[in-house]
Structures are given as structure tokens and as C-alpha cells.
Design an enzyme around this catalytic site. Structure first.
Site, PDB file in Angstrom:
ATOM      1  N   ASN A  43       0.796  -1.241   0.000  1.00 26.48           N
ATOM      2  CA  ASN A  43       0.000   0.000   0.000  1.00 26.48           C
ATOM      3  C   ASN A  43       0.822   1.282   0.000  1.00 26.48           C
ATOM      4  OD1 ASN A  43      -1.638  -2.097   1.982  1.00 26.48           O
ATOM      5  ND2 ASN A  43      -2.899  -1.114   0.433  1.00 26.48           N
ATOM      6  N   LYS A 131       0.587 -13.384  -1.794  1.00 25.43           N
ATOM      7  CA  LYS A 131       1.387 -12.599  -2.743  1.00 25.43           C
ATOM      8  C   LYS A 131       2.755 -12.240  -2.144  1.00 25.43           C
ATOM      9  CE  LYS A 131       0.944  -8.206  -3.735  1.00 25.43           C
ATOM     10  NZ  LYS A 131       0.367  -6.924  -4.055  1.00 25.43           N
ATOM     11  N   HIS A 151      -1.317  -5.132 -11.313  1.00 23.34           N
ATOM     12  CA  HIS A 151      -1.124  -4.960 -12.761  1.00 23.34           C
ATOM     13  C   HIS A 151      -1.327  -6.291 -13.492  1.00 23.34           C
ATOM     14  CE1 HIS A 151       0.414  -0.908 -12.244  1.00 23.34           C
ATOM     15  NE2 HIS A 151       1.253  -1.348 -11.336  1.00 23.34           N
TER      16      HIS A 151
END
Ligand code: SF4
Length: 226
Positions: A43, A131, A151
């Protein structure tokens, strides 16, 4: 359409390599460095997370020293990365657990493990998600795993590689099965670059895109506009 199979993934990688060149591997320090850097990067921008990491390294001579430091002192060093009141206790807890279990604040031992065992261990650490764990395995352990960031998620949906409503977990499972391990590193970096430079979240620059012929999103949008 690019097929969601090994051949399709190789074709995708080749197209992006022709456009951007083959990404070179960068030295990423120790496994624990990489994990802490990845937590800091959540973030926030890469500039802010790199600065926070440098400040952490300047303030504490070793991760062992950080493990004994007050949480507020860790939080003040990483403030620039945002969410410091969440990231600081998370980092401290991880370092302390590894130190208690293994005798020193190092995760380098997982480099010798197979990817599944190393992934399970990383996921057992508080606050480490799929992730983050896959990024650590890809970047600091040389494992051929495929983390899916925002993305990659967006491009994969536009290309029709994964369903439009796929969750992050589903995307990891679907793409993880078909990305050949030897192209996981370049394909990950190339898709992120493509997402930043061409396939933007809004107004993708399709006229400049080397994937235009294969893109379901582009052809759907074109049909609507004609
Ligand atoms: S054609 Fe457009 S939407 Fe499709 S991948 Fe390329 S930039 Fe993204």
C-alpha cells in the site's frame, strides 16, 4: 486470444521481451531483507518503501537488534511507508519468531527447501499473505513461482487469461499452474512494466500495445465503438 497454457505464457513473455527487453535479476539481499522490504511495500510507492527500508537499516545494526527494540521505535523509522502502526508490530513479531525458532534472525535456510515447503513456512508467519510469500520466493530464493499483483491481475483479465470475476487467490491458482517456472521471473516483471507504462487501469494505451491482436478487452471495446 493467448491460451492459458504453457505455450501461451511463453508467447506472452516473448512478445513483452521483444518490447521491453529481458529483465535482469537484481541482488535482493537476504531472505529476511526481502520479506521485510515486501511488507514495507504494501500500500505504498516503491520510493517510499525503499526509503523506509534504508531508515530501518540505518537505525538497527541487525535484525536481531530490531527484535529487541520497542515497537514505537520501529514504527518511527518506517513512518514514510505508511501504516507504520500495523507494519512495525508485524515485522517485529516475525523477526522475533524466526529468532526464537531458529536461533538467529535469518530466513536464509528456506532457500534450500522446495518451493511448497518454503511457501507453507512463510504463510505460517503472522501477517504474511500469498502474494508476499510468493514475491519472497521469486525474488530472494530463485523459485519459479508467479506472484500476481494488481497490474498482472488487470492485464490477465483484459487478455482473457482469467475470468473477469477471478479473486486474487483464484488468479494465483490459475496462472501458477501454467506459467513455466523458468519464465516466472521475467514474465512477472514484464507484465508489471506493461501495466505501468501501457495497460493503465484507466485509458490503456492500446495503440501502443504489442498484445493488441490478442486482447479480448480491446476487441470488445472496439466492437462497442463501431
Ligand atoms: S490492447 Fe489495451 S487493454 Fe489490451 S493488453 Fe494492450 S493496452 Fe491492455
Amino acid at each position: 486470444m493467448i491460451a492459458r497454457d504453457e505455450k501461451g505464457m511463453r508467447e506472452l513473455c516473448e512478445r513483452l521481451c521483444e518490447r521491453y527487453g529481458v529483465p535482469r535479476r537484481k541482488a535482493r539481499g537476504s531472505v529476511l531483507d526481502c520479506l521485510i522490504g515486501t511488507i514495507l511495500s504494501q500500500n505504498t510507492s516503491s520510493n517510499n518503501s525503499s526509503l523506509a527500508f534504508r531508515r530501518l537499516k540505518e537505525k538497527f545494526r541487525s535484525w536481531d537488534e530490531l527484535a529487541a527494540a520497542p515497537t514505537r521505535s520501529i514504527a518511527s523509522a518506517i513512518r514514510v511507508a505508511g501504516l507504520s502502526n500495523i507494519k512495525a508490530p508485524r515485522i517485529k513479531k516475525i523477526v522475533r519468531r524466526v529468532k526464537e525458532e531458529k536461533g538467529s534472525a535469518s530466513l536464509d535456510f528456506i532457500r534450500g527447501w522446495d518451493a511448497k515447503k518454503a511457501l507453507d513456512y512463510l504463510l505460517s508467519l503472522d501477517g504474511v499473505g500469498l502474494k508476499t510469500a510468493l514475491c519472497v520466493l521469486l525474488f530472494s530464493c530463485g523459485k519459479g513461482v508467479f506472484p500476481v499483483d494488481t497490474h498482472i491481475m488487470r492485464i490477465s483479465k483484459r487478455l482473457g487469461l482469467i475470468p473477469q470475476n477471478a479473486s486474487a487467490d483464484a488468479a494465483h491458482e490459475l496462472l501458477g499452474k501454467v506459467v513455466p517456472s523458468e519464465i516466472a521471473y521475467p514474465l512477472h516483471l514484464l507484465m508489471i512494466r506493461h501495466g505501468r507504462e501501457v495497460c493503465h487501469p484507466r485509458n490503456p494505451d492500446c495503440a501502443e500495445c504489442v498484445l493488441i491482436q490478442h486482447c479480448s478487452f480491446y476487441h470488445r471495446t472496439e466492437r462497442r465503438n463501431t
